[in-house]
Motif scaffolding. Structure first.
Motif, PDB file in Angstrom:
ATOM      1  N   TYR A 130       0.697  -1.413  -0.119  1.00  0.00           N
ATOM      2  CA  TYR A 130      -0.186   0.075   0.124  1.00  0.00           C
ATOM      3  C   TYR A 130       0.836   1.179   0.137  1.00  0.00           C
ATOM      4  O   TYR A 130       1.969   1.086   0.311  1.00  0.00           O
ATOM      5  CB  TYR A 130      -0.862  -0.026   1.165  1.00  0.00           C
ATOM      6  CG  TYR A 130      -0.059   0.337   2.419  1.00  0.00           C
ATOM      7  CD1 TYR A 130       0.081   1.591   3.172  1.00  0.00           C
ATOM      8  CD2 TYR A 130       0.569  -0.770   3.066  1.00  0.00           C
ATOM      9  CE1 TYR A 130       0.797   1.864   4.265  1.00  0.00           C
ATOM     10  CE2 TYR A 130       1.334  -0.645   4.217  1.00  0.00           C
ATOM     11  CZ  TYR A 130       1.420   0.602   4.820  1.00  0.00           C
ATOM     12  OH  TYR A 130       2.110   0.908   6.129  1.00  0.00           O
TER      13      TYR A 130
ATOM     14  N   ASP B  98      -2.414   8.251  -0.599  1.00  0.00           N
ATOM     15  CA  ASP B  98      -2.596   9.023  -1.717  1.00  0.00           C
ATOM     16  C   ASP B  98      -1.964  10.313  -1.614  1.00  0.00           C
ATOM     17  O   ASP B  98      -2.497  11.261  -0.959  1.00  0.00           O
ATOM     18  CB  ASP B  98      -4.309   9.018  -1.899  1.00  0.00           C
ATOM     19  CG  ASP B  98      -4.736   9.817  -2.934  1.00  0.00           C
ATOM     20  OD1 ASP B  98      -3.721  10.369  -3.934  1.00  0.00           O
ATOM     21  OD2 ASP B  98      -5.979   9.776  -3.211  1.00  0.00           O
TER      22      ASP B  98
ATOM     23  N   ARG C 259      -8.298  -8.505  -2.223  1.00  0.00           N
ATOM     24  CA  ARG C 259      -7.712  -7.292  -2.730  1.00  0.00           C
ATOM     25  C   ARG C 259      -8.901  -6.243  -3.073  1.00  0.00           C
ATOM     26  O   ARG C 259      -9.076  -5.062  -2.840  1.00  0.00           O
ATOM     27  CB  ARG C 259      -6.771  -7.375  -3.983  1.00  0.00           C
ATOM     28  CG  ARG C 259      -6.201  -6.349  -4.382  1.00  0.00           C
ATOM     29  CD  ARG C 259      -5.151  -6.354  -5.544  1.00  0.00           C
ATOM     30  NE  ARG C 259      -5.998  -6.896  -6.802  1.00  0.00           N
ATOM     31  CZ  ARG C 259      -5.851  -8.163  -7.202  1.00  0.00           C
ATOM     32  NH1 ARG C 259      -4.823  -9.061  -6.655  1.00  0.00           N
ATOM     33  NH2 ARG C 259      -6.363  -8.455  -8.348  1.00  0.00           N
ATOM     34  N   GLU C 260      -9.950  -6.650  -3.925  1.00  0.00           N
ATOM     35  CA  GLU C 260     -10.921  -5.734  -4.212  1.00  0.00           C
ATOM     36  C   GLU C 260     -11.802  -5.323  -3.214  1.00  0.00           C
ATOM     37  O   GLU C 260     -12.334  -4.360  -3.091  1.00  0.00           O
ATOM     38  CB  GLU C 260     -11.914  -6.652  -5.194  1.00  0.00           C
ATOM     39  CG  GLU C 260     -10.975  -6.900  -6.842  1.00  0.00           C
ATOM     40  CD  GLU C 260     -10.287  -5.759  -7.430  1.00  0.00           C
ATOM     41  OE1 GLU C 260     -11.078  -4.584  -7.504  1.00  0.00           O
ATOM     42  OE2 GLU C 260      -9.159  -5.705  -7.620  1.00  0.00           O
TER      43      GLU C 260
ATOM     44  N   LYS D  33      -9.987  -2.600  -1.126  1.00  0.00           N
ATOM     45  CA  LYS D  33      -9.889  -1.461  -2.085  1.00  0.00           C
ATOM     46  C   LYS D  33     -11.333  -0.582  -1.899  1.00  0.00           C
ATOM     47  O   LYS D  33     -11.272   0.444  -1.656  1.00  0.00           O
ATOM     48  CB  LYS D  33      -9.768  -1.623  -3.405  1.00  0.00           C
ATOM     49  CG  LYS D  33      -8.372  -2.049  -3.985  1.00  0.00           C
ATOM     50  CD  LYS D  33      -8.167  -2.080  -5.623  1.00  0.00           C
ATOM     51  CE  LYS D  33      -6.804  -2.157  -5.956  1.00  0.00           C
ATOM     52  NZ  LYS D  33      -6.701  -2.333  -7.413  1.00  0.00           N
ATOM     53  N   LYS D  34     -12.276  -1.366  -1.790  1.00  0.00           N
ATOM     54  CA  LYS D  34     -13.534  -0.584  -1.727  1.00  0.00           C
ATOM     55  C   LYS D  34     -13.696   0.220  -0.341  1.00  0.00           C
ATOM     56  O   LYS D  34     -14.259   1.060  -0.234  1.00  0.00           O
ATOM     57  CB  LYS D  34     -14.722  -1.813  -1.694  1.00  0.00           C
ATOM     58  CG  LYS D  34     -14.878  -2.071  -3.134  1.00  0.00           C
ATOM     59  CD  LYS D  34     -15.926  -2.993  -2.982  1.00  0.00           C
ATOM     60  CE  LYS D  34     -16.140  -3.959  -4.579  1.00  0.00           C
ATOM     61  NZ  LYS D  34     -17.271  -5.011  -4.554  1.00  0.00           N
TER      62      LYS D  34
ATOM     63  N   GLU E 176      -9.723   2.945  -0.192  1.00  0.00           N
ATOM     64  CA  GLU E 176      -9.299   3.966  -1.388  1.00  0.00           C
ATOM     65  C   GLU E 176     -10.312   5.253  -1.007  1.00  0.00           C
ATOM     66  O   GLU E 176      -9.741   6.297  -1.515  1.00  0.00           O
ATOM     67  CB  GLU E 176      -9.705   3.358  -2.378  1.00  0.00           C
ATOM     68  CG  GLU E 176      -8.587   2.422  -3.107  1.00  0.00           C
ATOM     69  CD  GLU E 176      -8.489   2.023  -4.696  1.00  0.00           C
ATOM     70  OE1 GLU E 176      -9.453   2.334  -5.475  1.00  0.00           O
ATOM     71  OE2 GLU E 176      -7.543   1.582  -5.184  1.00  0.00           O
TER      72      GLU E 176
ATOM     73  N   PHE F 291      -8.428   7.571   1.057  1.00  0.00           N
ATOM     74  CA  PHE F 291      -7.228   8.300   0.756  1.00  0.00           C
ATOM     75  C   PHE F 291      -6.046   7.140   0.951  1.00  0.00           C
ATOM     76  O   PHE F 291      -4.925   7.693   1.234  1.00  0.00           O
ATOM     77  CB  PHE F 291      -7.161   9.487   1.343  1.00  0.00           C
ATOM     78  CG  PHE F 291      -8.034  10.325   1.469  1.00  0.00           C
ATOM     79  CD1 PHE F 291      -8.770  10.962   0.283  1.00  0.00           C
ATOM     80  CD2 PHE F 291      -8.820  10.704   2.772  1.00  0.00           C
ATOM     81  CE1 PHE F 291     -10.008  11.450   0.428  1.00  0.00           C
ATOM     82  CE2 PHE F 291      -9.878  11.493   2.998  1.00  0.00           C
ATOM     83  CZ  PHE F 291     -10.535  11.854   1.627  1.00  0.00           C
ATOM     84  N   ILE F 292      -6.020   5.960   0.804  1.00  0.00           N
ATOM     85  CA  ILE F 292      -5.248   4.923   0.802  1.00  0.00           C
ATOM     86  C   ILE F 292      -5.116   3.987  -0.370  1.00  0.00           C
ATOM     87  O   ILE F 292      -6.240   3.588  -0.831  1.00  0.00           O
ATOM     88  CB  ILE F 292      -5.358   3.968   2.150  1.00  0.00           C
ATOM     89  CG1 ILE F 292      -5.219   4.955   3.371  1.00  0.00           C
ATOM     90  CG2 ILE F 292      -4.107   2.973   2.208  1.00  0.00           C
ATOM     91  CD1 ILE F 292      -5.754   4.034   4.423  1.00  0.00           C
ATOM     92  N   GLN F 293      -4.096   3.993  -1.041  1.00  0.00           N
ATOM     93  CA  GLN F 293      -4.106   3.307  -2.236  1.00  0.00           C
ATOM     94  C   GLN F 293      -3.396   1.739  -2.142  1.00  0.00           C
ATOM     95  O   GLN F 293      -2.146   1.659  -1.236  1.00  0.00           O
ATOM     96  CB  GLN F 293      -3.133   3.942  -3.292  1.00  0.00           C
ATOM     97  CG  GLN F 293      -2.939   3.191  -4.537  1.00  0.00           C
ATOM     98  CD  GLN F 293      -2.013   4.113  -5.645  1.00  0.00           C
ATOM     99  OE1 GLN F 293      -1.905   5.156  -5.653  1.00  0.00           O
ATOM    100  NE2 GLN F 293      -0.950   3.368  -6.186  1.00  0.00           N
ATOM    101  N   ILE F 294      -4.341   0.733  -2.494  1.00  0.00           N
ATOM    102  CA  ILE F 294      -3.849  -0.722  -2.361  1.00  0.00           C
ATOM    103  C   ILE F 294      -3.234  -0.815  -3.700  1.00  0.00           C
ATOM    104  O   ILE F 294      -3.862  -0.817  -4.608  1.00  0.00           O
ATOM    105  CB  ILE F 294      -5.116  -1.398  -2.200  1.00  0.00           C
ATOM    106  CG1 ILE F 294      -5.765  -1.212  -0.713  1.00  0.00           C
ATOM    107  CG2 ILE F 294      -4.551  -2.891  -1.973  1.00  0.00           C
ATOM    108  CD1 ILE F 294      -4.648  -1.421   0.306  1.00  0.00           C
ATOM    109  N   ASN F 295      -2.026  -1.313  -3.881  1.00  0.00           N
ATOM    110  CA  ASN F 295      -1.292  -1.860  -4.850  1.00  0.00           C
ATOM    111  C   ASN F 295      -1.494  -3.198  -5.174  1.00  0.00           C
ATOM    112  O   ASN F 295      -1.501  -3.748  -6.196  1.00  0.00           O
ATOM    113  CB  ASN F 295       0.215  -1.621  -4.877  1.00  0.00           C
ATOM    114  CG  ASN F 295       0.404   0.086  -4.771  1.00  0.00           C
ATOM    115  OD1 ASN F 295      -0.132   0.858  -5.616  1.00  0.00           O
ATOM    116  ND2 ASN F 295       1.564   0.352  -4.420  1.00  0.00           N
TER     117      ASN F 295
END
Length: 271
Positions: free
Chosen positions: A97, A100, A153-154, A157-158, A161, A164-168
């Motif tokens: 992670y 953002d 993962r999905e 993300k929901k 994100e 304001f946190i980005q999951i790679n």
């Protein structure tokens, strides 16, 4: 010792004050980091202000900078979740992670520097419980690991994100089942494999038998057609051709013309 003139003392004080202000105003941001400015005399962190990137910056001496790492980071997570039939499953995962950058001020105001513990960790645990609860232990052990990883993962993300946190990525390193369940699954998979091998052998044997039958039927049909086409005249002509070839042979022989049942020569003394 001579006293410094009053003007000299004032100048020294001004220089010292200027150095202090410069020291307090100078900020250096390391590579892979960013800073949000907290305005002490204002309303704190302006959520719409752009974060300070790597490099040297000058800020008001009464303000301060809160540092955030903006590189991709890893959060290892071990958790216990329940399968669809209520069995306890141990899940070992890693979350990749990063914050953002464009919304770093909003992240700070709403979650703070501890956003990983406040948002990310609860999110991954909630997603894992939700996803793993849809599968049986056998699916978790064998065929569904990649699908589970993608779904977690999905789901994560929901949740994160919008905060304001980005999951790679989320990587499932290990799924541990209760020992008795694992052994039962392994026995079942072994039996299924043996059954498939036996079925394959039966199919192969059936195909080989079918091949032999087809070849035999082909030979029988060929002989039937050949027998039907062999008239007495054809056989006599074949016999004459064979007699001529033998007569031309250098081996010693005695030929009695017209002594055979079909009128063909009888060859004696063939060496």
């Amino acid at each position: 010792m001579e006293k410094l003139p009053k003007g000299g003392i004032i100048m020294i004080v001004i220089i010292i004050a200027a150095l202090i202000i410069l020291f307090k105003s100078a900020v250096t941001i390391d590579s892979g980091h960013a800073g949000v400015v907290h305005e002490t005399l204002g309303e704190g962190v302006d959520p719409t202000a752009e974060a300070l990137g790597p490099g040297f910056h000058i800020i008001a001496p009464w303000n301060r900078v809160i540092d955030y790492e903006t590189r991709q980071q890893e959060m290892p997570e071990k958790m216990s979740v329940l399968s669809s039939n209520g069995l306890d499953i141990k899940l070992d995962a890693s979350v990749l992670y990063e914050p953002d950058f464009k919304n770093l001020g909003k992240l700070h105001n709403q979650k703070g520097v501890e956003y990983k513990n406040r948002v990310l960790q609860p999110a991954i645990r909630s997603a894992a419980r939700s996803v793993v609860g849809r599968y049986t232990p056998e699916q978790l052990y064998s065929s569904k690991r990649d699908a589970i990883q993608d779904e977690i993962r999905e789901e994560t993300k929901k949740i994160v994100e919008p905060q304001f946190i980005q999951i790679n990525d989320i990587l499932i390193r290990d799924i541990t089942l209760p020992p008795t369940i694992k052994q039962a699954i392994e026995r079942k998979l072994k039996q299924e494999q043996e059954s498939l091998e036996y079925e394959f052998k039966l199919i192969t044997a059936a195909k080989e038998a079918e091949k032999v039958i087809i070849e035999a039927e082909g030979k029988a049909e060929s002989n039937r057609i050949l027998s039907a086409s062999l008239t007495d005249k054809i056989l006599q002509d074949k016999g004459i051709d064979a007699t001529l070839k033998l007569a031309e042979s250098p081996n010693s022989k005695v030929i009695v013309i017209g002594s055979g049942d079909s009128g063909l020569p009888i060859i004696l003394g063939n060496q």
